[in-house]
Design a protein around this motif. Structure first.
Motif, PDB file in Angstrom:
ATOM      1  N   LEU A 147       0.824  -1.217   0.000  1.00  0.00           N
ATOM      2  CA  LEU A 147       0.000   0.000   0.000  1.00  0.00           C
ATOM      3  C   LEU A 147       0.853   1.261   0.000  1.00  0.00           C
ATOM      4  N   ALA A 148       2.090   1.117   0.402  1.00  0.00           N
ATOM      5  CA  ALA A 148       3.043   2.222   0.418  1.00  0.00           C
ATOM      6  C   ALA A 148       4.402   1.648   0.048  1.00  0.00           C
ATOM      7  N   ARG A 149       5.234   2.480  -0.562  1.00  0.00           N
ATOM      8  CA  ARG A 149       6.550   2.018  -0.977  1.00  0.00           C
ATOM      9  C   ARG A 149       7.630   2.826  -0.287  1.00  0.00           C
ATOM     10  N   GLY A 150       8.723   2.162   0.050  1.00  0.00           N
ATOM     11  CA  GLY A 150       9.855   2.854   0.648  1.00  0.00           C
ATOM     12  C   GLY A 150      10.218   2.303   2.009  1.00  0.00           C
ATOM     13  N   ASP A 151      11.191   2.941   2.616  1.00  0.00           N
ATOM     14  CA  ASP A 151      11.671   2.563   3.942  1.00  0.00           C
ATOM     15  C   ASP A 151      10.631   3.000   4.977  1.00  0.00           C
ATOM     16  N   PRO A 152      10.103   2.077   5.790  1.00  0.00           N
ATOM     17  CA  PRO A 152       9.049   2.433   6.752  1.00  0.00           C
ATOM     18  C   PRO A 152       9.438   3.539   7.733  1.00  0.00           C
ATOM     19  N   VAL A 153      10.692   3.567   8.166  1.00  0.00           N
ATOM     20  CA  VAL A 153      11.136   4.602   9.122  1.00  0.00           C
ATOM     21  C   VAL A 153      11.102   5.980   8.462  1.00  0.00           C
ATOM     22  N   ILE A 154      11.606   6.059   7.224  1.00  0.00           N
ATOM     23  CA  ILE A 154      11.598   7.334   6.503  1.00  0.00           C
ATOM     24  C   ILE A 154      10.162   7.757   6.203  1.00  0.00           C
ATOM     25  N   LEU A 155       9.332   6.804   5.788  1.00  0.00           N
ATOM     26  CA  LEU A 155       7.920   7.109   5.519  1.00  0.00           C
ATOM     27  C   LEU A 155       7.242   7.688   6.754  1.00  0.00           C
ATOM     28  N   ARG A 156       7.473   7.064   7.904  1.00  0.00           N
ATOM     29  CA  ARG A 156       6.843   7.529   9.147  1.00  0.00           C
ATOM     30  C   ARG A 156       7.280   8.952   9.479  1.00  0.00           C
ATOM     31  N   LYS A 157       8.588   9.185   9.415  1.00  0.00           N
ATOM     32  CA  LYS A 157       9.096  10.525   9.741  1.00  0.00           C
ATOM     33  C   LYS A 157       8.595  11.564   8.749  1.00  0.00           C
ATOM     34  N   TYR A 158       8.560  11.195   7.481  1.00  0.00           N
ATOM     35  CA  TYR A 158       8.100  12.101   6.430  1.00  0.00           C
ATOM     36  C   TYR A 158       6.621  12.446   6.626  1.00  0.00           C
ATOM     37  N   LEU A 159       5.812  11.421   6.857  1.00  0.00           N
ATOM     38  CA  LEU A 159       4.371  11.639   7.033  1.00  0.00           C
ATOM     39  C   LEU A 159       4.072  12.497   8.257  1.00  0.00           C
ATOM     40  N   LEU A 160       4.636  12.108   9.403  1.00  0.00           N
ATOM     41  CA  LEU A 160       4.344  12.841  10.637  1.00  0.00           C
ATOM     42  C   LEU A 160       4.876  14.266  10.592  1.00  0.00           C
ATOM     43  N   ALA A 161       6.086  14.448  10.067  1.00  0.00           N
ATOM     44  CA  ALA A 161       6.642  15.807   9.975  1.00  0.00           C
ATOM     45  C   ALA A 161       5.781  16.666   9.048  1.00  0.00           C
ATOM     46  N   GLY A 162       5.358  16.084   7.935  1.00  0.00           N
ATOM     47  CA  GLY A 162       4.523  16.823   6.990  1.00  0.00           C
ATOM     48  C   GLY A 162       3.185  17.211   7.578  1.00  0.00           C
ATOM     49  N   ILE A 163       2.541  16.259   8.243  1.00  0.00           N
ATOM     50  CA  ILE A 163       1.234  16.537   8.834  1.00  0.00           C
ATOM     51  C   ILE A 163       1.366  17.544   9.979  1.00  0.00           C
ATOM     52  N   ASN A 164       2.365  17.335  10.826  1.00  0.00           N
ATOM     53  CA  ASN A 164       2.534  18.233  11.972  1.00  0.00           C
ATOM     54  C   ASN A 164       2.802  19.671  11.549  1.00  0.00           C
ATOM     55  N   SER A 165       3.512  19.838  10.425  1.00  0.00           N
ATOM     56  CA  SER A 165       3.837  21.198   9.987  1.00  0.00           C
ATOM     57  C   SER A 165       2.602  21.960   9.511  1.00  0.00           C
ATOM     58  N   THR A 166       1.504  21.241   9.232  1.00  0.00           N
ATOM     59  CA  THR A 166       0.298  21.931   8.758  1.00  0.00           C
ATOM     60  C   THR A 166      -0.273  22.864   9.830  1.00  0.00           C
ATOM     61  N   VAL A 167       0.106  22.632  11.082  1.00  0.00           N
ATOM     62  CA  VAL A 167      -0.368  23.507  12.158  1.00  0.00           C
ATOM     63  C   VAL A 167       0.129  24.941  11.925  1.00  0.00           C
ATOM     64  N   ARG A 168       1.197  25.090  11.151  1.00  0.00           N
ATOM     65  CA  ARG A 168       1.752  26.416  10.862  1.00  0.00           C
ATOM     66  C   ARG A 168       0.968  27.163   9.788  1.00  0.00           C
ATOM     67  N   TRP A 169       0.333  26.431   8.865  1.00  0.00           N
ATOM     68  CA  TRP A 169      -0.233  27.133   7.710  1.00  0.00           C
ATOM     69  C   TRP A 169      -1.658  26.767   7.315  1.00  0.00           C
ATOM     70  N   TYR A 170      -2.161  25.596   7.706  1.00  0.00           N
ATOM     71  CA  TYR A 170      -3.510  25.231   7.267  1.00  0.00           C
ATOM     72  C   TYR A 170      -4.574  25.956   8.081  1.00  0.00           C
ATOM     73  N   ARG A 171      -5.600  26.479   7.389  1.00  0.00           N
ATOM     74  CA  ARG A 171      -6.732  27.140   8.040  1.00  0.00           C
ATOM     75  C   ARG A 171      -8.009  26.398   7.679  1.00  0.00           C
ATOM     76  N   PRO A 172      -8.696  25.816   8.665  1.00  0.00           N
ATOM     77  CA  PRO A 172      -9.927  25.062   8.387  1.00  0.00           C
ATOM     78  C   PRO A 172     -11.009  25.877   7.682  1.00  0.00           C
ATOM     79  N   ASP A 173     -10.982  27.197   7.847  1.00  0.00           N
ATOM     80  CA  ASP A 173     -11.990  28.046   7.203  1.00  0.00           C
ATOM     81  C   ASP A 173     -11.501  28.591   5.856  1.00  0.00           C
TER      82      ASP A 173
END
Length: 197
Positions: A147-173
């Motif tokens: 379902l996903a390709r790549g190194d699981p550790v890198i995928l996890r860090k990439y996903l979580l870092a990407g999602i967490n950074s949305t707190v800086r710029w995403y606006r629900p409205d």
């Protein structure tokens, strides 16, 4: 014995209000008086529940992470399909950041981490590692099932870092609703994952 639930309730109210105030004004700029006023207490009474302002910040972070851990464990216990587990974790994490206590906690962890002493950081690190372990398990399964390709550790860090950074710029409205935003995030991060509705 009868005062315990009231004390717990007051402590919870302090944590939730503090998380909101730290998010809005910053930890350093939020005064003890403002915290006390927000929950209808005198400044001195605040320290009946917490030993210091730093302890309140730690509680804000810990409460947010623990709430997401609890929801994630429940999700994984009731769902055994690897694709739905991964998608469910992504939805849970994003919803927590956008509209749950996790959002204030994540904001505090990104912006206020430097305000914590090394000793105060330890319990937060432990909780973060427990949460990442759940992600590790789900991403390992996703990679094993193609379902996903790549190194699981890198995928996890990439996903979580990407999602967490949305707190800086995403606006629900803003332009995209939370649900549409999450779907776009899923598509960008995991193109091989077919969304379930």
């Amino acid at each position: 014995m009868k005062s315990a639930p009231i004390e717990t309730d007051t402590r919870t109210r302090i944590i939730l209000k503090a998380g909101r105030l730290f998010h809005q004004h910053g930890y350093e700029r939020t005064t003890v008086r403002e915290l006390a006023d927000a929950v209808g207490l005198k400044s001195g009474s605040l320290f009946h529940h917490f030993r210091s302002k730093e302890e309140i910040l730690v509680a804000v972070m810990a409460n947010g992470i623990q709430s997401v851990i609890d929801e994630a464990r429940a999700l994984l216990a009731h769902n055994h399909d690897p694709a739905q587990r991964l998608e469910g974790m992504l939805h849970l994490h994003m919803h927590s950041i956008i509209s749950g206590v996790g959002g204030d906690a994540m904001h505090a962890m990104i912006y206020e981490w430097r305000s914590l002493s090394p000793e105060a950081r330890e319990p937060i690190r432990a909780l973060s590692e427990a949460y990442e372990q759940l992600w590790h398990q789900v991403i390992d399964e996703a990679v094993a099932h193609g379902l996903a390709r790549g190194d699981p550790v890198i995928l996890r860090k990439y996903l979580l870092a990407g999602i967490n950074s949305t707190v800086r710029w995403y606006r629900p409205d803003g332009r995209l609703s939370p649900e549409a935003f999450i779907q776009q995030l899923l598509q960008a991060a995991l193109p091989d994952l077919q969304p379930h509705h």
